[in-house]
Structure formats: structure tokens, C-alpha cells
Design an enzyme around this catalytic site. Structure first.
Site: not given
Length: 496
Positions: A278, A289, A348, A352
């Protein structure tokens, strides 16, 4: 930190109270017969102050000094020295909670109740069903975590909920448990990542669940993940100092029966983006997160402590997405718990991968009938549904509608995105694996696509599934909110 407790009645609340906030809709303040809360002069001042305010769309808070003595004569009736009114709008849109929980949070957060002594908050509710979201909103406005070096706040806040006639509304165990679990979840999100690394997070989970009847806990750590075929979780966290892990807890009700519901949470304790690092400040706030894991942990505790009728499993997928020589790489191909393979085209897009392993484990190993997953999954969620509505995607229309209704009832609002595998699976096309982990076209319903990736790993399992992307509501500005605790526990209670 300020403490938050409940008063049994108005006399107990007002005694030794330095500041008092009274929260009610504008129409309730304006109506005849407003509950008698204070000595006559202060009651008149309260109503005059409230009736002068225009709540606008989201409520307004106003304050005045009352002139009460700091040390009244023995036996003299006295009210607070500082008085606040939180005036709520009388109604909201059909996409809002009937309790107008966000307005309650705003007026409580906007009232300067001080940092020492005792303060009181009175909620005058038009419907007892508004109790849980209103109380939870108060808790959100008084955050727990602080690392400030200034003297700690010794403010003791007492809360009392009344109906329009002035009668106290009982605070049931589910409301109390939800309040505490929401505040704990928010504090976990606020905790710096070097304090709440994967090992420390797992320790907090054990601490939170210790002593709960009917609860068993298991932890799968480091290379044990590969033995259990949890290749996604292992890959994301393998280069961090603290090993990745899956924490699995199960609650079995005494009576048996009911459904088997699994709560799966993304627990990335810090997200650098991995080798797809990032940039431009996007890494700041990535301590949050793990907001999905904090939410499902809180919901599981609420359900287990209040005697839920269903069997409930908790699956926390915990890792730090770090940068290092052993980090997983773009072009790697991972074999997931589902047996499907994933070509990495963006490190990143790691959450998932954790969820895909988590939901597959919940379906195939634990045998859940219903799977609810929660994650701060995509920045695109904020574009799709904003800071106050989580985005949901479900393979079952009835479950989708149940979650929407639970959101309005709990104050944790949600809005559905399309479930359309035939439109979104193509975004993950790979020449060498079953799928890539990130979309080709970021303009094509990113959040719905991310949810589709997760579902792809259970699309052959007979489960009802709902995904909750709470990236915005979990950390809308600079503080965690504990969003999802009230929502998910309410959903599970409503499942038949």
C-alpha cells in the site's frame, strides 16, 4: 477510561450527577406530559432548552448551566450543574434504523460530559424495541481504548432508558451483553497492531470466551494450517513474525436442536498490502483490518452467554499481511481448503483468501447449515454503500431479507449488493489456475465480486450464506465502532 453502567431509576441517576444528558425525539420533548426528571426549575430549563432546538436530519445537542449548588444544604433537592439535551429527528428514511441509532450516537458524542465525577444519560424511547440500538449507540460514543499519557478519565457514566410515561425500561441480558461486546470489539480495532498481533489476538479470544458454558476452543497455528489444507491463511501470514492461525470455537446449547450457524471473520491484524504494498498513506488505519473478526467474536460471545437456541461455530482467520523474504508473491498459485487453486495477481487482495478458507472449513469440516462471514474486505464498499451501511451479498433471498431487517432492528445498518455469479466469476479468469484473487476490471462491482470470490469456495456446499463487508462502518473515521456485533447476534437469533 470512562465507565458505563445502568441506573435503576431517575433518583439514583441524578444523585451526585454533575452533568446530565437527556435524549429524546423532538416531538417527545414538545408533547405534554414529558417525564418528570428534575426539580421544577431545572425541568423547566430542560424543556425550554430542548424545545428551542431544531434537530435537522441527524439530531442536535445543546447545553446550559443550571445554577445548582456544588454543595447543597443537607436534604435539599438538587439536580445536575450542567444540563444537555440531545434532540433527535422524529423520523428517518426507510433506509435508517427506526431507533435513529446514529443520531443517538452523535448527540452523545457531542455532549461534553467531562472527565471526572459522575454523569448521567437518559434515553426517552418511543418504543421499547429501540432499546438495544439506542444503548449500543451510547456505548459507541464512549470509546474504551486510550494510550494517552494524560491522567486517565475517571468519569462514571450512568444510563437510564425510560418510556414516554417515565417508566424505566428493563435492560435485559442480551442488551447488556451486546453493549459490552460491541465496546470490546471497538477497543480491539483501536489497539495498535504491535500490541494486537496474531498471537495476542488469539490470546484475547481465549480470554473473552473463558468460562462460557458449552463453549470449546481450538487453535490451528503456523504450518499446522497446511496440514489442515488451509493454504490461503498460511500464505497471507507466513512471513510475519507472529504465525498465522485459525481459531475455532463451538457453542452447543443444552437443549440441542436448532440450526448450526458458523460465524467466520477476517482477522488481518495489520495489512501492509504485502508485496503489492500500500502506498500514499493507504497503509494508515490498517490496524482495523481485523474488524470482521472482532465483530464475529463479539456476536459469538453474546449468543453463547445468552443461551442461543442454535449451535454456533466461530471461525477466526488471523494473520498479519507483512512484507519479507518469505512473503507470498504475485504469480504464486495457492491451493485452498476447497481444493480450488488461486493464482495471485494482487497480494493486497488477501482478506478473501482468509475468508475462502474459513467458509470452506465451516461448511466442509464443521458442517454448518448457515454461514455468515464478516470482513473489512474492500475499500469499494465505502463507495457502494457508505460509512453507515455495510454491504451484504447472499446466495439466499430469504436470508438476505432477514439480515436487512436485523440491521434495522439492531442499528447496524446494511444494504444488499447483487449476487450474480454468472456476471462476476469471469473477472477472476486465470490461464493457469481455477481463478485469480483480484478482478480484471475494478469498475465492475468490486465489492460484489470480492464476495463472489469467497462464495466460489462453497458453491458446491448445501449452505445458506451471507457475506458482510463492513469496511466503512467498522472504522468510519478514527475510531473502531464494534459494528457487526449487534447485527450478527440479531441475525442468528432470528434464524429459524
Amino acid at each position: 477510561m470512562p465507565t458505563l453502567s445502568f441506573a435503576p431509576n431517575i433518583a439514583s441517576l441524578v444523585q451526585d450527577c454533575r452533568a446530565l444528558l437527556v435524549v429524546a425525539p423532538a416531538g417527545v420533548f414538545a408533547a405534554e406530559g414529558f417525564p418528570e426528571l428534575l426539580p421544577a426549575p431545572q425541568q423547566a430549563l430542560l424543556l425550554e432548552l430542548a424545545r428551542e432546538q431544531k434537530p435537522g436530519d441527524l439530531g442536535v445537542v445543546a447545553a446550559t448551566l443550571t445554577g445548582a449548588q456544588a454543595a447543597p444544604a443537607a436534604g435539599a433537592a438538587v439536580g445536575p450543574r450542567k444540563l444537555f439535551t440531545g434532540v433527535l429527528p422524529d423520523q428517518g428514511s426507510r433506509y435508517n434504523s427506526p431507533a435513529r441509532a446514529e443520531s443517538v450516537r452523535r448527540v452523545v458524542a457531542g455532549a461534553d460530559l467531562g472527565s471526572t465525577g459522575k454523569a448521567g444519560i437518559v434515553l426517552v424511547l418511543t418504543d421499547a424495541a429501540h432499546l438495544l440500538p439506542a444503548v449500543n449507540a451510547v456505548g459507541r460514543a464512549i470509546p474504551v481504548y486510550t494510550a494517552k499519557s494524560s491522567p486517565a478519565s475517571t468519569l462514571a457514566v450512568q444510563l437510564l432508558a425510560l418510556d414516554r410515561s417515565g417508566q424505566p425500561i428493563p435492560i435485559g441480558p442480551e442488551v447488556l451483553a451486546t453493549l459490552h461486546a460491541t465496546r470490546t470489539a471497538a477497543a480491539l480495532v483501536d489497539t495498535p497492531p504491535s500490541e494486537l498481533h496474531p498471537g495476542a489476538f488469539a490470546a484475547r479470544v481465549r480470554e473473552e470466551l473463558a468460562g462460557l458454558a458449552g463453549v470449546e476452543l481450538r487453535e490451528i497455528v503456523g504450518d499446522e494450517l497446511l496440514v489442515e489444507k488451509l493454504g490461503g491463511i498460511h500464505a497471507v501470514g507466513r512471513c510475519a513474525v507472529e504465525h498465522p492461525r485459525m481459531v475455532v470455537a463451538s457453542y452447543t446449547p443444552k437443549a440441542g436442536g436448532g440450526r448450526h450457524v458458523a460465524l467466520v471473520g477476517k482477522g488481518v491484524t495489520y495489512d501492509t498490502g504485502g508485496l503489492s504494498i500500500k502506498i500514499s498513506g493507504a497503509m494508515v488505519s490498517m490496524k482495523g483490518d481485523m474488524g470482521g473478526a472482532a465483530a464475529v467474536l463479539g456476536a459469538f460471545k453474546v449468543l453463547a452467554s445468552s443461551g442461543c437456541q442454535h449451535r454456533v461455530s466461530l471461525v477466526l482467520c488471523i494473520a498479519e499481511n507483512a512484507v519479507g523474504p518469505t512473503a507470498y508473491k504475485p504469480d504464486d498459485v495457492l491451493r485452498m481448503h476447497s481444493g480450488k487453486t488461486v493464482e495471485i495477481n494482487n497480494t493486497d487482495a488477501e482478506g478473501r483468501l482468509l475468508l475462502a478458507d474459513g467458509v470452506s472449513y465451516a461448511a466442509r469440516v464443521l458442517g454448518a447449515d448457515v454461514i455468515l462471514d464478516a470482513a473489512t474486505l474492500t475499500g469499494a464498499q465505502l463507495v457502494s454503500t457508505g460509512l453507515l451501511h455495510a454491504a451484504i451479498v447472499s446466495n439466499d433471498e430469504a436470508l438476505e431479507q432477514l439480515v436487512i431487517a436485523a440491521g434495522k432492528a439492531s442499528g447496524d445498518l446494511v444494504h444488499p449488493l447483487p449476487f450474480a455469479p454468472e456476471f462476476y466469476k469471469q473477472e477472476f479468469e486465470s490461464a493457469v489456475a481455477d481463478m485469480c484473487n483480484s478482478v480484471k476490471n475494478r469498475a465492475n462491482a468490486q465489492s460484489a465480486c470480492a464476495a463472489q470470490f469467497v462464495y466460489w469456495h462453497i458453491d458446491d456446499a448445501p449452505v445458506r450464506w451471507c457475506h458482510v463487508d463492513l469496511a466503512g462502518p467498522s472504522f468510519p473515521k478514527n475510531r473502531g465502532t464494534g459494528f457487526g456485533v449487534a447485527l450478527l447476534s440479531e441475525v442468528v437469533r432470528r434464524i429459524e
